[in-house]
Structures are given as structure tokens and as C-alpha cells.
Design a protein around this motif. Structure first.
Motif, PDB file in Angstrom:
ATOM      1  N   ASN A  42       1.006  -1.267   0.239  1.00 31.14           N
ATOM      2  CA  ASN A  42      -0.248   0.044   0.036  1.00 31.14           C
ATOM      3  C   ASN A  42       0.789   1.343   0.056  1.00 31.14           C
ATOM      4  O   ASN A  42       2.134   1.159   0.377  1.00 31.14           O
ATOM      5  N   GLN A  43       0.200   2.299  -0.310  1.00 23.53           N
ATOM      6  CA  GLN A  43       1.044   3.613  -0.248  1.00 23.53           C
ATOM      7  C   GLN A  43       0.975   4.222   1.290  1.00 23.53           C
ATOM      8  O   GLN A  43       0.091   3.566   2.086  1.00 23.53           O
ATOM      9  N   ARG A  44       1.743   5.223   1.369  1.00 17.68           N
ATOM     10  CA  ARG A  44       1.829   5.758   2.623  1.00 17.68           C
ATOM     11  C   ARG A  44       0.885   6.600   2.910  1.00 17.68           C
ATOM     12  O   ARG A  44       0.255   7.001   1.930  1.00 17.68           O
ATOM     13  N   GLU A  45       0.247   6.491   4.242  1.00 16.65           N
ATOM     14  CA  GLU A  45      -1.101   7.203   4.215  1.00 16.65           C
ATOM     15  C   GLU A  45      -0.944   7.945   5.707  1.00 16.65           C
ATOM     16  O   GLU A  45      -0.312   7.501   6.547  1.00 16.65           O
ATOM     17  N   LEU A  46      -1.715   8.960   5.617  1.00 17.32           N
ATOM     18  CA  LEU A  46      -1.732  10.011   7.058  1.00 17.32           C
ATOM     19  C   LEU A  46      -2.694   8.964   7.871  1.00 17.32           C
ATOM     20  O   LEU A  46      -3.681   8.627   7.590  1.00 17.32           O
ATOM     21  N   VAL A  47      -2.089   9.050   9.138  1.00 19.75           N
ATOM     22  CA  VAL A  47      -2.761   8.569  10.434  1.00 19.75           C
ATOM     23  C   VAL A  47      -3.272   9.566  11.124  1.00 19.75           C
ATOM     24  O   VAL A  47      -4.659   9.665  11.498  1.00 19.75           O
ATOM     25  N   ALA A  48      -2.268  10.408  11.673  1.00 19.12           N
ATOM     26  CA  ALA A  48      -2.860  11.492  12.411  1.00 19.12           C
ATOM     27  C   ALA A  48      -1.551  12.760  12.593  1.00 19.12           C
ATOM     28  O   ALA A  48      -0.626  12.326  12.378  1.00 19.12           O
TER      29      ALA A  48
END
Length: 114
Positions: A42-48
Motif C-alpha cells: 500500500n501507499q503511505r497514508e496519513l494516520v494523525a
């Protein structure tokens, strides 16, 4: 700017973990600190993310379960992760915005077993 992340590990689904990320205390101009994650394939995604103003932003998938906090005196950001799900298995990266630049930590692996 070197960010030091820690706190990853193996946890059962439904469990909790706390991640921490420290920036050098000599830096006084950090506008935000936050966490992203990247699961295999998966691509890197924002968590918080938490801004110097105190405002926060969360991914919809973690709202109500994760809490980001920041100790400005220590230039450290924390990610309290509760009710972890198997889809939370990923490498978690912290980042910080400093003077218009973005810096990344080395990543810490979180594995959630079902």
C-alpha cells in the motif's frame, strides 16, 4: 532534523500500543508533528497529525480509537492506539514540519495479530 521513533511491536487485535517520536529539543520551530503508516503493498497514508496550534487531524479509519498528543517542551509526539485491528499492521513513520521542510523518522513496525 533527526526524528527518533519508538514503541512498535506485536499486539493482538483489540489491544493497545503507544508510539513516540522525538525531535531534537534544540529545534523551536516545529509547526506540526504527525504519523503516517505504510502497509505491505500500500501507499503511505496519513494516520494523525497535531499542529502547533493544538489542532489535530485523523484518518477516518482511526477516529475514536487513536489519539495524538504532543509534549512541546520535549518536542515529542505520541500516538495512543487503542482497539487495534489487523489492518493496522504497518510500518509507522513520524514526521515533522520545520521551517517549510518535512522530516521523517526511521519507521517503527506495528504488527496486529488476529
Amino acid at each position: 532534523v533527526q526524528l527518533q521513533a519508538s514503541g512498535g511491536g506485536l499486539v493482538q487485535a483489540g489491544g493497545s500500543l503507544v508510539l513516540s517520536c522525538a525531535a531534537p529539543t534544540s529545534i523551536s520551530s516545529i509547526s506540526y508533528m504527525g504519523w503516517h503508516r505504510q502497509a505491505p503493498g500500500n501507499q503511505r497514508e496519513l494516520v494523525a497529525v497535531k499542529y502547533i496550534s493544538g489542532a489535530t487531524k485523523y484518518a477516518d479509519s482511526v477516529k475514536g480509537r487513536f489519539t495524538i498528543s504532543r509534549d512541546n517542551a520535549k518536542n515529542t509526539v505520541y500516538l495512543q492506539m487503542n482497539s487495534l485491528k489487523s489492518e493496522g499492521t504497518a510500518v509507522y513513520y513520524c514526521n515533522a514540519g520545520v521551517m517549510g521542510n518535512v522530516y521523517w523518522g526511521q519507521g517503527t513496525l506495528v504488527t496486529v495479530s488476529s
